[in-house]
Scaffold this active site. Structure first.
Site, mmCIF file in Angstrom:
data_model
loop_
_atom_site.group_PDB
_atom_site.id
_atom_site.type_symbol
_atom_site.label_atom_id
_atom_site.label_comp_id
_atom_site.label_asym_id
_atom_site.label_seq_id
_atom_site.Cartn_x
_atom_site.Cartn_y
_atom_site.Cartn_z
ATOM 1 N N HIS A 141 7.121 -7.201 -20.311
ATOM 2 C CA HIS A 141 7.864 -7.512 -19.082
ATOM 3 C C HIS A 141 6.973 -8.236 -18.315
ATOM 4 O O HIS A 141 7.317 -9.178 -17.493
ATOM 5 C CB HIS A 141 8.273 -6.482 -18.292
ATOM 6 C CG HIS A 141 9.272 -6.672 -17.453
ATOM 7 N ND1 HIS A 141 8.762 -6.129 -16.108
ATOM 8 C CD2 HIS A 141 10.719 -7.086 -17.029
ATOM 9 C CE1 HIS A 141 9.444 -6.475 -15.055
ATOM 10 N NE2 HIS A 141 10.640 -6.931 -15.604
ATOM 11 N N ARG A 191 6.727 -2.744 -21.022
ATOM 12 C CA ARG A 191 6.325 -2.995 -19.562
ATOM 13 C C ARG A 191 5.218 -4.086 -19.616
ATOM 14 O O ARG A 191 5.318 -5.118 -18.527
ATOM 15 C CB ARG A 191 6.119 -1.756 -18.920
ATOM 16 C CG ARG A 191 5.561 -2.032 -17.022
ATOM 17 C CD ARG A 191 5.818 -0.779 -16.475
ATOM 18 N NE ARG A 191 7.188 -0.322 -16.201
ATOM 19 C CZ ARG A 191 8.273 -0.650 -15.622
ATOM 20 N NH1 ARG A 191 8.055 -1.801 -14.880
ATOM 21 N NH2 ARG A 191 9.489 -0.105 -15.690
ATOM 22 N N SER A 201 15.926 -7.560 -18.166
ATOM 23 C CA SER A 201 14.931 -8.083 -18.751
ATOM 24 C C SER A 201 14.321 -7.160 -19.667
ATOM 25 O O SER A 201 13.976 -7.436 -20.967
ATOM 26 C CB SER A 201 13.864 -8.029 -17.680
ATOM 27 O OG SER A 201 13.905 -9.001 -16.674
#
EC number: 5.4.99.60
Length: 210
Positions: A45, A42, A14
């Site tokens: 994500h 993050r 990812s």
């Protein structure tokens, strides 16, 4: 049916995809630091939303002060149990920290009913009254919690202010950007408890690897 089942591989793939998309679609984009990059990636994500490249705001000293707070025993107060659940509490505990969420605390319920305010506001009042010195506030859902904190004339170690929504969310975060708090804020309506937890976790992972 074939699909990737290992969580570490899924996460690694990812982040590779995220980096590739940023490189392809925003070739001139520059992160301010490795930690700035880690936080934004993050959050992307967590949300699959690349708008976060442009809407996550950091006060001048936010990352330094948030890291300093987290590497010492601290209390993280969240506005929702979802944000609390998403934070890596085991890693936080290695630095002597803990999380608290008072949204369902009987004291909060009583105070909210008595004063005619939201439970999120009452939870902030109770958190502020506690004697702990090293406090971080993490808001992903309740603009009223962020507004309430801003109303208090207090010093806190840092604020992650990313409440999501259409009523007061953008305004509360805009107010945070004009405050004296070391802070990370989401500009506009976007945010969420998952985003709040992702920001805290990115900071914790950075400290673990430092």
């Amino acid at each position: 049916m074939h699909y990737i089942q290992q969580p570490q591989t899924i996460e690694a793939n990812s982040f590779t995809i995220i980096s590739d998309i940023i490189r392809e679609t925003r070739p001139d984009y520059r992160f301010a630091s490795p930690l700035h990059e880690a936080i934004i990636k993050r959050v992307i994500h967590t949300t699959a939303d690349f708008d976060w490249l442009d809407i996550l705001w950091f006060s001048a000293d936010a990352l330094e002060q948030l890291c300093d707070a987290l590497r010492h025993p601290c209390i993280i107060y969240t506005d929702t149990t979802m944000a609390l659940s998403g934070i890596n509490k085991r890693l936080l505990a290695t630095f002597g920290g803990e999380c608290r969420c008072y949204i369902s605390d009987p004291r909060v319920v009583r105070a909210a009913q008595t004063q005619g305010i939201t439970r999120s506001m009452a939870a902030v009042d109770i958190a502020i009254a506690e004697e702990e010195k090293n406090k971080l506030f993490v808001f992903g859902n309740a603009p009223t919690a962020l507004f309430r904190l801003l109303e208090h004339n207090v010093t806190v170690s840092g604020v992650v202010g990313v409440p999501v929504g259409f009523v007061g969310a953008a305004e509360s975060k805009e107010a945070l950007t004009h405050s004296h708090f070391p802070a990370v804020a989401a500009l506009g309506r976007k945010g969420g408890s998952n985003v709040a937890a992702a920001i805290v976790n990115a900071l914790l992972y950075h400290l673990r690897e430092a």
